[in-house]
Write an enzyme that holds these catalytic residues in place. Structure first.
Site, PDB file in Angstrom:
ATOM      1  N   CYS A 199       0.826  -1.216   0.000  1.00  0.00           N
ATOM      2  CA  CYS A 199       0.000   0.000   0.000  1.00  0.00           C
ATOM      3  C   CYS A 199       0.859   1.264   0.000  1.00  0.00           C
ATOM      4  CB  CYS A 199      -0.954  -0.003   1.182  1.00  0.00           C
ATOM      5  SG  CYS A 199      -0.156   0.289   2.754  1.00  0.00           S
TER       6      CYS A 199
ATOM      7  N   CYS B 260       0.725   3.834   2.002  1.00  0.00           N
ATOM      8  CA  CYS B 260       1.223   4.305   3.299  1.00  0.00           C
ATOM      9  C   CYS B 260       2.461   3.519   3.741  1.00  0.00           C
ATOM     10  CB  CYS B 260       0.142   4.337   4.370  1.00  0.00           C
ATOM     11  SG  CYS B 260      -0.569   2.774   4.838  1.00  0.00           S
TER      12      CYS B 260
END
Length: 143
Positions: free
Chosen positions: A46, A48
């Protein structure tokens, strides 16, 4: 599961810092139960993880005080290892990316995805360094 060619560069971001990849349940058990402090980074594809977690971890490792052992599992790629690691994170739901500190096999600190998403890499690094000071310093130095 993600194909290896897809996750390889993301693995490299941590292994180049000295992280040991744990790719089986057995390797997780062996690593977590070593004496001292063990950091387990649950890596992820992902955004993040790419923009916040991995850079924050890298910055935190410039600190004078660090965990004795640096380890990582990859969510969505090393399923058995990730499931086993999460089994040590008692009281916390599955989360990736995430960062755990264990001392002598016992969870002492957890940074979940929800604590990573809304923060900068610098802020993540500062929180991890504070955790290192609290949990990784020699006993005589801990306040």
């Amino acid at each position: 599961m993600y194909p290896e060619y897809f996750v390889a560069p993301m693995r490299e971001e941590l292994t180049s810092l000295g992280f040991e990849e744990l790719r089986s349940a057995q390797s997780v058990d062996e690593a977590v139960n070593r004496p001292g402090t063990t950091m387990v980074v649950v890596n992820s594809v992902c955004g993040c993880a790419a923009g916040k977690a991995r850079p924050g971890v890298a910055m935190a490792l410039r600190h004078d005080i660090k965990p004795d052992h640096l380890t990582t599992v990859f969510a969505g790629a090393d399923v058995d290892a990730t499931d086993r690691a999460r089994g040590y994170f008692t009281g916390y739901p599955p989360s990736s990316p995430s960062v755990a500190l264990l001392r002598d096999g016992q969870l002492v600190y957890m940074m979940e995805r929800r604590q990573i998403e809304g923060q900068s890499a610098d802020a993540i690094a500062r929180q991890l360094m504070a955790a290192f000071d609290q949990y990784c310093a020699p006993a005589a130095d801990r306040a």
